[in-house]
Design a protein around this motif. Structure first.
Motif, PDB file in Angstrom:
ATOM      1  N   CYS A 305       2.639  -6.280  -1.213  1.00 49.92           N
ATOM      2  CA  CYS A 305       1.556  -5.370  -1.624  1.00 49.92           C
ATOM      3  C   CYS A 305       1.053  -5.772  -3.006  1.00 49.92           C
ATOM      4  O   CYS A 305       1.845  -6.029  -3.906  1.00 49.92           O
ATOM      5  N   CYS A 307      -0.814  -3.841  -4.959  1.00 47.18           N
ATOM      6  CA  CYS A 307      -1.350  -2.671  -5.660  1.00 47.18           C
ATOM      7  C   CYS A 307      -0.823  -2.598  -7.087  1.00 47.18           C
ATOM      8  O   CYS A 307       0.181  -3.238  -7.445  1.00 47.18           O
ATOM      9  N   CYS A 310       2.910  -1.825  -7.302  1.00 50.46           N
ATOM     10  CA  CYS A 310       3.824  -2.911  -6.920  1.00 50.46           C
ATOM     11  C   CYS A 310       3.788  -4.070  -7.907  1.00 50.46           C
ATOM     12  O   CYS A 310       4.724  -4.861  -7.970  1.00 50.46           O
ATOM     13  N   HIS A 336       0.729   4.070  -4.091  1.00 54.92           N
ATOM     14  CA  HIS A 336       1.082   2.942  -3.222  1.00 54.92           C
ATOM     15  C   HIS A 336       0.830   3.280  -1.749  1.00 54.92           C
ATOM     16  O   HIS A 336       0.253   2.471  -1.000  1.00 54.92           O
TER      17      HIS A 336
HETATM   18 ZN   LIG Z   1       1.955  -1.236  -3.502  1.00 57.08          ZN
END
Ligand SMILES: [Zn+2]
Ligand SMILES: Nc1nc2cc3nc(NCCc4ccc(CCO)cc4)[nH]c3cc2c(=O)[nH]1
Length: 373
Positions: A305, A307, A310, A336
């Motif tokens: 991920c 994001c 993360c 998330h």
């Molecule tokens: Zn994430």
């Protein structure tokens, strides 16, 4: 026409369609997931964070905002967009489902629904006309018709009478709509798992001029194969030049299976609700971050991920915050989970473009663990 749908292509491998919905507060590609902001906030998220993660449209609730703070206050603020400082699109659910899922002492009759305010206990009445008047005051881009979402399972006789009343209510909603040039209004197809009742509901509603159509009465406890079967015979009854919205559906497998069966829009409280008890959606399946095994795990929630969460925070840190009931921890898991579903929808759109959504489904299910017995 405040809401228009542009069909771009249909996946050659499945019935999924790539499209684009245009609203007075921006356009978005479909299939698309809508984060739920019931009380004029997507819980723990700021509008800036929603925009940053790629959310284009959020859902809010007529029932809740009518009870608190009151649609009159929202209207005086200049409408829901201004009130909550969100300039993307907003869809509001009409209240029927919320009355039945939140309130006791309910009495449904031709005029509307009598029920008890789940906060104050006072007796209230919600009708198609009232539900439309509230949504007109909120100023949402997409309003939902006032319907009955019957419990699952329901007898054929009960379902038939309910479908016929929901169709009569749908006509009353269209008649009560004060600003059809500014706000779209979606009809909601009911009928439970009964094909001929779904056909009757779709026939009634598509004969009326709605901006789009929702498949209601699902995600109410029925098995997933029942939902998929109902979608298989219901979505083909809906016009191809208007958005199709499956209400209350938000697990990764159901989003993919709904898209495959021709659904364009989804909403669900699942990602934000489970985030607040520390459960995260990752490409390798569900991750319960409060689990002791993550106490010294300094990796990201999901190594696949990209994001903000993360890239900047570890499982160990998020586990610590969740265990300590720190609000920031719930913000991180919520961000998330929403990003994960928005990203999943992006991957679904890419797969439709490349005519390989069936293959994508197999790969995703395998990696997430949906195929495990
Ligand atoms: Zn994430
Ligand atoms: N007007 C209208 N609104 C609806 C909302 C719905 N929402 C659902 N399902 C949501 C189910 C749902 C509820 C909570 C959680 C959190 C984790 O437990 C997840 C899913 N089905 C729904 C059906 C209808 C419907 O026919 N008509």
């Amino acid at each position: 026409m405040p809401i228009t749908y542009e069909h771009i292509k249909t996946c050659k491998q499945t019935g999924a369609r790539l499209g684009r919905v245009h609203t007075p507060h921006g356009s978005f590609d479909t299939p698309m997931f809508m984060p739920v902001g019931t009380l004029a906030t997507v819980k723990t998220m700021s509008p800036e964070e929603l925009e940053e993660m790629g959310a284009k449209i959020i859902l809010s609730n007529t029932y809740h905002l009518w009870l608190r703070p009151g649609e009159d206050i929202v209207e005086e603020a200049g409408g829901l967009h201004k009130f909550m400082n969100w300039d993307g699109a907003i869809l509001t659910d009409s209240g029927g489902f919320q009355v039945f899922s939140l309130s006791d002492l309910r009495d449904i009759e031709e005029q509307g629904v009598h029920f008890r305010n789940h906060i104050s206990g006072e007796k209230l009445f919600l009708s198609p006309e009232k539900a439309i008047q509230i949504q007109n005051s909120l100023g949402s881009d997409i309003m939902m018709a006032f319907d009955e979402c019957p419990p699952y399972p329901a007898s054929h006789d009960y379902m038939k009478a309910s479908v016929e009343r929901t169709s009569r209510w749908a006509e009353r909603c269209l008649a009560a709509h004060k600003r059809p040039e500014e706000q779209g209004l979606f009809g909601i197809v009911q009928g439970g798992e009964y094909e001929e009742l779904r056909r009757q509901s779709a026939r009634d509603l598509t004969s009326l001029d709605f901006s789009g159509y929702a498949v209601g009465g699902l995600s109410v406890g029925e098995p997933k194969d029942v939902m998929n079967k109902v979608l298989e015979f219901t979505t083909p009854l809906l016009p191809t030049n208007k958005p199709r919205y499956l209400m209350g559906v938000g697990s990764p497998d159901s989003l993919i299976d709904g898209a495959i069966r021709g659904i364009d829009m989804f909403d669900c409280v699942l990602p934000t609700r489970v985030a607040r008890n520390g459960t995260c959606m990752t490409s390798n399946g569900r991750l319960v971050v409060r689990n002791a095994k993550y106490a010294r795990d300094f990796g990201p929630l999901d190594e696949n991920c990209g994001c903000h969460v993360c890239r900047n925070y570890s499982r160990a840190y998020i586990r610590h915050l969740i265990k300590a009931n720190e609000t920031f921890g719930f913000r991180l898991t919520t961000y998330h989970n929403l990003y994960f579903l928005l990203e999943l929808m992006m991957q679904v759109r890419e797969a439709i473009k490349e005519d390989r959504l069936g293959d994508f489904r197999e790969e995703f299910f395998e990696q997430y663990g949906f195929n495990k017995p």
